[in-house]
Design a protein around this motif. Structure first.
Motif, short mmCIF file in Angstrom:
data_model
loop_
_atom_site.label_atom_id
_atom_site.label_comp_id
_atom_site.label_asym_id
_atom_site.label_seq_id
_atom_site.Cartn_x
_atom_site.Cartn_y
_atom_site.Cartn_z
N CYS A 101 0.86 -1.18 0.00
CA CYS A 101 0.00 0.00 0.00
C CYS A 101 0.90 1.24 0.00
O CYS A 101 1.55 1.53 1.00
N GLU A 103 1.45 5.24 -2.41
CA GLU A 103 1.01 6.13 -3.48
C GLU A 103 2.04 6.19 -4.62
O GLU A 103 1.67 6.23 -5.79
N LYS A 106 5.00 4.04 -8.69
CA LYS A 106 4.22 2.93 -9.24
C LYS A 106 5.18 1.75 -9.37
O LYS A 106 6.28 1.88 -9.88
N THR A 135 -3.26 1.81 -3.64
CA THR A 135 -3.04 3.10 -3.01
C THR A 135 -4.12 3.29 -1.95
O THR A 135 -5.00 2.44 -1.81
N GLY A 143 -1.44 8.05 1.82
CA GLY A 143 -1.90 8.96 0.77
C GLY A 143 -1.10 10.24 0.69
O GLY A 143 -0.93 10.82 -0.39
N GLU A 145 1.99 10.29 1.23
CA GLU A 145 3.33 9.80 0.89
C GLU A 145 4.32 9.97 2.04
O GLU A 145 5.51 10.19 1.85
#
Length: 158
Positions: A101, A103, A106, A135, A143, A145
């Motif tokens: 999990c 943000e 990628k 995410t 969220g 980061e």
């Protein structure tokens, strides 16, 4: 058949000026996970799942962050050592299912390399190591980061 299920979870804060290791793979990113070791949340969650399924405690019991011997250690070593502990207890791994999990970055393109790395250490087929990513839709510390989370479930057979 003696089967045992284990669950592991790990969290780490994200900071600048740290390498970003995930699933035993170094991933280019502006931040890295903060921790006593290389802070690879996925490998730590898998270690905890393995050790828990075999009723051998957790990663902190065997590799405490108060021990300088583990300072900046490669988490692949912790994974290998955790695997040795469960083998000594008479267990082998059937499969692993995990979720990450975060943000950013990628990681879809890195998942096959992570699977290959983990499978190689644990004497598994790549198809026995499932890694998924999601995410939090910009909610919470993930969220924003500020950190990331890894979850792992493992099936052991004696």
């Amino acid at each position: 058949m003696n089967l045992r299920i284990g669950f592991g979870i790990d969290f780490h804060q994200l900071v600048t000026d740290r390498e970003f290791w995930l699933g035993g793979v170094k991933i280019p990113h502006t931040k890295g996970a903060l921790g006593h070791s290389d802070a690879d949340v996925l490998l730590h969650a898998i270690c905890d799942a393995m050790l828990g399924a075999a009723c051998l405690g957790d990663i902190g019991v065997h590799f405490p962050d108060t021990d300088l011997a583990f300072k900046n250690i490669d988490s692949k070593i912790l994974l290998r050592n955790s695997f040795a502990l469960i083998q000594q207890a008479g267990y082998n791994i059937v499969n692993i299912d995990s979720s990450l999990c975060l943000e950013a970055p990628k990681i879809k393109t890195y998942i096959p390399e992570m699977q290959k790395t983990i499978a190689g250490i644990l004497s598994l087929q790549v198809t026995d190591v499932s890694i998924k990513a999601t995410t939090t839709e910009k909610m919470g510390f993930v969220g924003r980061e500020e950190g990331l989370i890894a979850y792992a479930t493992i099936l052991l057979q004696k």
